[in-house]
Structures are given as structure tokens and as C-alpha cells.
Write a protein that holds these residues in place. Structure first.
Motif, short mmCIF file in Angstrom:
data_model
loop_
_atom_site.label_atom_id
_atom_site.label_comp_id
_atom_site.label_asym_id
_atom_site.label_seq_id
_atom_site.Cartn_x
_atom_site.Cartn_y
_atom_site.Cartn_z
N UNK A 152 18.61 4.05 -14.72
CA UNK A 152 17.47 3.26 -15.18
C UNK A 152 17.49 3.06 -16.69
N UNK A 153 17.93 4.07 -17.43
CA UNK A 153 18.02 3.92 -18.88
C UNK A 153 19.09 2.91 -19.27
N UNK A 154 20.23 2.98 -18.60
CA UNK A 154 21.31 2.03 -18.88
C UNK A 154 20.89 0.61 -18.52
N UNK A 155 20.19 0.45 -17.39
CA UNK A 155 19.69 -0.86 -17.00
C UNK A 155 18.76 -1.42 -18.06
N UNK A 156 17.87 -0.58 -18.55
CA UNK A 156 16.95 -1.01 -19.61
C UNK A 156 17.71 -1.41 -20.87
N UNK A 157 18.73 -0.64 -21.21
CA UNK A 157 19.51 -0.95 -22.41
C UNK A 157 20.21 -2.30 -22.27
N UNK A 158 20.77 -2.58 -21.09
CA UNK A 158 21.38 -3.89 -20.84
C UNK A 158 20.34 -5.00 -21.00
N UNK A 159 19.16 -4.81 -20.39
CA UNK A 159 18.10 -5.83 -20.47
C UNK A 159 17.70 -6.10 -21.91
N UNK A 160 17.48 -5.04 -22.66
CA UNK A 160 17.02 -5.20 -24.04
C UNK A 160 18.04 -5.98 -24.86
N UNK A 161 19.31 -5.64 -24.71
CA UNK A 161 20.35 -6.30 -25.50
C UNK A 161 20.52 -7.76 -25.10
N UNK A 162 20.48 -8.06 -23.81
CA UNK A 162 20.62 -9.44 -23.36
C UNK A 162 19.49 -10.31 -23.92
N UNK A 163 18.26 -9.85 -23.81
CA UNK A 163 17.14 -10.66 -24.27
C UNK A 163 17.07 -10.73 -25.79
N UNK A 164 17.60 -9.72 -26.46
CA UNK A 164 17.70 -9.81 -27.92
C UNK A 164 18.72 -10.87 -28.30
N UNK A 165 19.75 -11.04 -27.48
CA UNK A 165 20.74 -12.09 -27.73
C UNK A 165 20.12 -13.48 -27.65
N UNK A 166 19.01 -13.59 -26.93
CA UNK A 166 18.29 -14.85 -26.86
C UNK A 166 17.39 -15.08 -28.08
N UNK A 167 17.43 -14.18 -29.03
CA UNK A 167 16.63 -14.34 -30.24
C UNK A 167 15.22 -13.80 -30.13
N UNK A 168 14.94 -13.04 -29.08
CA UNK A 168 13.60 -12.50 -28.87
C UNK A 168 13.44 -11.17 -29.60
N UNK A 169 12.22 -10.92 -30.01
CA UNK A 169 11.90 -9.63 -30.62
C UNK A 169 11.55 -8.65 -29.50
N UNK A 170 12.38 -7.64 -29.34
CA UNK A 170 12.25 -6.73 -28.20
C UNK A 170 11.62 -5.40 -28.56
N UNK A 171 10.86 -4.88 -27.61
CA UNK A 171 10.40 -3.50 -27.66
C UNK A 171 11.05 -2.75 -26.52
N UNK A 172 11.38 -1.49 -26.71
CA UNK A 172 12.08 -0.70 -25.69
C UNK A 172 11.54 0.73 -25.74
N UNK A 173 10.93 1.16 -24.62
CA UNK A 173 10.41 2.53 -24.52
C UNK A 173 11.22 3.29 -23.49
N UNK A 174 11.82 4.40 -23.89
CA UNK A 174 12.68 5.19 -23.01
C UNK A 174 12.45 6.67 -23.24
N UNK A 175 13.04 7.49 -22.41
CA UNK A 175 12.95 8.93 -22.56
C UNK A 175 14.12 9.59 -21.84
#
Length: 645
Positions: A152-175
């Protein structure tokens, strides 16, 4: 009626929750703070202006007219006056005084026994209100909510990076975090700065402290460590005006405090397995029921291939809640317009995580009318789409350049990570479940063999292992046996025997005796598996193993002297060793051959001759560090000083 306090054995490190919360009394903490005292500081308030942690690069050029910025119009938040000495470490020490993770789990168990299964979410509603936020405001964060047992953490990391590539300002909360707690709250892929963490911490902490009520020991008290950080993350994301937030579930799903989210854009469930059985259940089906609790009515959800039993449960949960659950296709089924698809995270198991991330990102972009992905009409009666208790396979699509680049450039420390230092190669993976250890073994054997073939001389392989909580160490170690390590080293998740470590690395939840006892149990399990003579190498003071006992003084964890009785030690011939801390373990394994590894801060280890010749003469030393994300975090802190900046 109140739940019983947790015992020492319950205060173990648990993924997704605090691994360094504290039973320590206020007096103990006050001894570490200025004479003014924390309590008096928290009564002095002022308004702090909301900061900015960097905007998504190139949003105007890349995002175009399809995206608009939501606004978070809240009244200025009162916050404690930051006196000259009231800085980041003071905030961390205050954070560490909050209720322990173990007590949170005990409270959830107690509430479930009484039928109060929604107690956590009810308390979170109260905490959010007291912190100055409305639940409705979370809808502005356009959340991607992800749970699962592994990946789940790796999936979130993939999501965050992909959407950041679209120029979006991302927030990411993990543990959990590996080195510093602010790693849990990221903006544009980077942990928020110490200054920003400190400012927002006192805003939230002070509001909650001011609104405590003595008659309500749950929702009217201070929230537990993980609950507080979840509230803080939402507060940061709202004030920093992120375009979206990727939120990783802590434990389970249904009763996890992140499930206060009412209207996520899309939900995802990564690979399921057995973990946290005391709270989630002891079967895959029970765990699947908990994970499916993040489904929301009318919200699209995706999962990866699961065993038939858990998959049936997920389908039933989707029908019950009213969401459309779909199964992700294989990663190879996606088209990439001739470009070679590669992943920034190593391991065959990352392919399913990447496929899940692609579906989550496409759905998010469709929901926000991105021109690359026009909205799809979902069937009105999607319950009929489920066949044989399996969800339908979601449609394949052609990957865009931001998706290809995002998958390739994703970084996620401590997961399938290789760090080369001269003749020493560190293979670092925080695997701590049956499934993740299997994946770790496959990854390690593949990459270590490839390296060994390229080396002209002898290669020595060493396992550095620890595990925590209720996990079955013997079962995990058995899966590591095919690697045929030359040495197995065990140590607690204690960075160093020195007493001046910063608050991020403090762990008050277990005593030193308990941590070392767990190491001995791990050592015993390994020796039983390998039928190796159980010799013991404590050698804490650098002396030879002549005396019957060795004394260790550790004021920060124990006020008394700890006596560690040596086991049979006629002659050091065993290949399984136990050390009192991570630093001493790495010092012995590397034998001074990693020039960047700093010596122990206290009681420097005098190298014992056992195995030293083989380690010193090896062309390459391959070290697999696994079993605990907190062990991995301690190692990374020693191996990469930049992570502490």
C-alpha cells in the motif's frame, strides 16, 4: 468503565502507528525542556500565518484549464508562541508524550467487545472539530485512499509521483516514518520542512490542549500519536492548499482513523495477507472485511489479484456499501506507445502495485475532467457486473508520458533499496509479513546473484534481522533460509547505546530488557532452524567473553543495571550473533570497510575475531536488512546522513 492499561508486552512497534510514543511521565519530559516548562508555553498563544511549501512545478503550463484550485477559508488558528528554544525537537518531545499506540489498539479492542465499533471514528470527529476543522473540509482534498497488507505504501508512492508529473501539487500521508516523523507528511514528494512541521504542530496541539475536558477521557482528551498525526496531516494539506492528497491507511481500514474521510475520489486495496491479527482477525477473510471498510457509496474502488476467499469478501463489502469494485489488469497489458516501461521500485511484486496506481490515477484524472481521460459512464446497477464473486477487470488504456515517467522515477526509501558502498552492498527492505518476506527473498536472491557473478573474489552474505509486535519471527526466518547466509545478526531497533539521540529516534514503549529478549528469541529461532550451536556475542564493552555477565547502563530506557547472562561460549564458532544496537551490528558486519559509516557514539565496539577474517577478506559483503521498517529506518539514519537534515 475504562479499558485496562497496556502491558509492557503490548507496547510493541506496529506498522501504521506510533513506534516511539511514550509512557514517559511529564516530569521526565520536563527534565529535557527549558525551565519555563512545556505546559506554561502552551498557554501563550498567537496567530501564525499559513505558510507555503512550494507549488507544483509547471501547473499552469501542464494542467491548463481542466484544473482549478480549491480554497480553504478558515479562521486563523491559534498557536503557542514559539519561544527561542521551542523548536522542532520540542515539538517531537511533546508528540512523544501522547498516548501510546498499544493503548490505542487496546481501546479499539475494548470498544469492539462492547459493540462500540465506531468509537474511533466518533472520537476522530470530535478531535477534528476541536482542532478547528470540519469533516466537510476534507472533501476539498480530492483524496486517493489506499489500504492493503503489503504494497500500500508503494502504491501510494507511485500515485503521488504520477500525479506530480501532471503538474499537480500533491500531499502524501504515510506511516511509519523511517528517520524523522515529518516524513509522514509530504508535499510535492518531500517531507515538510522542520519549520513548517513545528508551526503547524503547535497550531493543532495547542487547540486540542485548550479544549480538553476532564469528564471525557476519550474524545475530550488529547488524541493518541497516530490520530494526532492524521489530524495534523489534514490540517497541513488544507492550509497548504494541495491539489490532492494520497492517504495511506494505518491499520486495517474500517476503524482506522483515516477512515474519517467521507468522500474520497477513489479507493484502492493492494495485496492482502496476514498481519495485525489481534485487531484485524486471524484469517484472510476477516482481514479483507476490515480492509473493505474504506469503500464509500458511489466511489470507484480497485484491487489487485487476491485469493478467492478474501476476494469474495471484498465483493460482498462492495455490494453492501454500494461502490463499484474493479480488478486491475496485469501491468504488461497496458500500452505505452513504444516506450519501454520500467519501475523505479525493484521487485516483481511491484508490478501489481504499479497497475493499481495507474487505475487510481486514471480515475482521479477522469473525475477532474482531464483531457487525457474523458469521464466514463459507470453502470447504474454495477452489482450485476460481479460474476462468481469476482469483480470485473477494469479497462486497459494507453499510458501517458507523465504516467510512464512517474512509474520510472518513483522512489520509496527502505523498500527494495540497494545501497553500494565500496566492497559493501546493503540490500534494504522493510518486509515484515509472510508475503512481503517472500517477495524480499526473491528480490534479494536475484540481485545479489547478479552482483556476485560480476565479482572476481569471494562474496560473504549477512542477514541483519529484527521483528517486533506479535509477528511470528520463526515463520519469517524460515522463509529466509534459502538465501544461505554466511552470518545472521540480530539486534533491537535501537540506534546506538549513546544517550544523546534526537527525539525522532526515541522509543519509550518497550524496555531495553524486552527489546533484547526479543532479539534472543529471534536468535534462538534461527539457531533452531539452522541447528547451529547457540553461542552469544554480547561484548558490549569491547572485552572478551570471559565473564559470566556483562553490565549495560541505559538511563534513557532503564534506571537500573541490566544483566545480560552469556550463554554457552566455549568457542565462538557460530554464525548467529546478537548485538545490543544497530550501530554495533553494522560496525561488526562491515569490519571498517564502509568509510562512510560512523563509529558508535558510546562504547565503541572492539572487533571480535569471530568471522572477522572472512568479512575482511571478502571481495564483497552483501547485507540484507529486513524484518522491520524501524530496523530499516535506524540503518538508513546511520548510512545516509542527509536523511537527518
Amino acid at each position: 468503565m475504562t479499558p485496562p492499561p497496556p502491558s509492557d508486552s503490548d507496547c510493541q512497534e506496529v506498522r501504521g502507528e506510533s513506534w516511539q510514543c511514550s509512557h514517559v511521565c511529564v516530569a521526565a519530559m520536563m527534565a529535557r525542556l527549558p525551565r519555563a516548562g512545556l505546559v506554561s508555553w502552551l498557554t501563550v498563544n498567537r496567530s501564525l500565518r499559513s505558510g507555503a511549501e512550494g507549488r507544483g512545478a509547471g501547473r499552469g503550463a501542464k494542467a491548463g484549464a481542466w484544473w482549478w484550485r480549491r480554497s480553504y477559508n478558515s479562521a486563523p488558528t491559534k498557536a503557542a508562541l514559539r519561544l527561542p528554544r521551542m523548536e522542532y525537537q520540542d515539538a517531537i518531545m511533546a508528540l512523544n508524550t501522547l498516548q501510546t499506540n498499544a493503548s490505542t489498539l487496546e481501546q479499539i479492542r475494548w470498544e469492539q467487545q462492547l459493540g462500540r465499533k465506531n468509537g474511533t471514528l466518533e472520537a476522530m470527529n470530535s478531535f477534528m472539530h476541536r482542532a478547528g476543522m470540519k469533516i466537510e473540509e476534507l472533501d476539498q482534498l480530492a483524496i486517493i485512499h489506499v489500504t492493503g497488507t503489503k504494497g500500500k505504501g508503494s502504491t501510494c508512492a507511485f500515485c503521488e509521483k504520477i500525479l506530480r508529473e501532471y503538474g499537480l501539487k500533491t500531499g502524501f500521508y504515510s506511516s511509519p516514518h523511517l528517520v524523522q516523523v515529518r516524513e509522514r507528511i509530504r508535499i510535492n514528494g518531500k517531507p515538510i520542512s522542520r519549520e513548517l512541521f513545528t508551526k503547524y504542530f503547535w497550531q493543532v496541539y495547542n487547540r486540542l490542549d485548550e479544549t480538553k475536558v476532564s469528564w471525557d477521557t476519550d474524545a475530550g482528551a488529547m488524541p493518541a500519536y497516530f490520530r494526532f498525526l492524521t489530524i495534523l496531516a489534514f490540517h497541513v494539506f488544507l492550509h497548504e492548499k494541495v491539489d490532492l492528497a494520497v492517504v495511506e491507511v494505518g491499520i486495517g481500514g474500517a476503524y482506522d482513523c483515516t477512515n474519517i474521510i467521507r468522500h474520497p475520489v477513489v479507493c484502492g486495496i493492494s495485496t492482502l495477507g496476514i498481519d495485525h491479527v489481534s485487531i484485524l482477525g486471524d484469517t484472510m477473510e476477516k482481514i479483507a472485511w476490515q480492509k473493505g471498510g474504506i469503500f464509500k457509496p458511489g466511489v470507484a474502488a480497485f484491487t489487485v489479484s487476491q485469493p478467492s476467499g478474501p476476494m469474495s469478501v471484498l465483493v460482498e463489502r462492495a455490494k453492501e456499501i454500494g461502490c463499484f469494485l474493479q480488478l486491475c489488469p496485469e501491468l504488461e497489458d497496458f500500452q505505452s506507445e513504444g516506450e519501454r516501461l520500467s519501475l523505479g521500485l525493484a521487485g516483481e511484486h511491484q508490478k501489481s502495485n504499479a497497475s493499481l496506481a495507474l487505475q487510481l490515477c486514471r480515475t482521479w484524472l477522469q473525475h477532474h475532467n482531464h483531457p487525457d481521460f474523458p469521464p466514463l459512464q459507470q453502470p447504474l446497477d454495477f452489482a450485476e457486473r460481479y460474476e462468481m464473486q469476482r469483480p470485473p477487470i477494469s479497462s486497459r488504456f494507453c499510458l501517458t508520458t507523465p504516467m510512464i515517467n512517474g512509474l520510472r522515477d518513483t522512489k520509496w526509501l527502505g523498500r527494495s533499496q540497494i545501497l553500494k558502498r565500496g566492497p559493501v552492498t546493503y540490500y534494504i527492505d522493510g518486509a515484515h509479513t509472510i508475503g512481503s518476506i517472500k517477495a524480499c527473498v526473491k528480490w534479494f536472491r536475484e540481485h545479489s546473484l547478479k552482483e556476485a557473478r560480476a565479482v572476481g573474489g569471494p562474496v560473504v552474505q549477512v542477514l541483519l534481522f529484527n521483528t517486533t509486535g506479535e509477528r511470528d519471527a520463526a515463520a519469517l526466518l524460515k522463509l529466509l533460509m534459502p538465501c544461505q547466509f554466511d552470518f545472521a545478526v540480530f539486534c533491537p531497533n535501537l540506534l546506538d547505546m549513546a544517550q544523546n539521540l534526537n527525539a525522532d529516534q526515541k522509543n519509550y514503549t518497550v524496555s531495553l530488557e524486552n527489546m533484547l529478549s526479543r532479539c534472543l528469541d529471534n536468535h534462538h529461532a534461527w539457531c533452531k532452524l539452522t541447528e547451529v550451536k547457540r553461542d552469544n556475542l554480547w561484548n558490549l564493552t569491547g572485552s572478551t567473553l570471559e565473564g559470566p555477565t556483562t553490565c549495560v547502563k541505559r538511563d534513557d530506557l532503564d534506571e537500573e543495571m541490566l544483566l545480560l547472562h552469556d550463554l554457552e561460549c566455549e568457542q565462538i564458532t557460530t554464525r548467529a550473533l546478537v548485538f545490543p544496537c544497530i550501530n554495533n551490528s553494522l560496525q561488526w558486519i562491515t569490519q571498517g570497510r564502509d568509510p562512510d559509516l560512523q563509529p558508535s557514539l558510546a562504547n565503541p565496539l572492539k572487533m571480535h575475531p569471530a568471522g572477522a577474517a572472512a568479512l575482511k577478506e571478502a571481495s564483497t559483503i552483501q547485507i540484507l536488512i529486513t524484518g522491520s521498517l524501524h530496523l530499516v529506518g535506524g540503518c538508513l539514519k546511520l548510512l545516509d546522513q542527509s536523511l537527518s537534515q
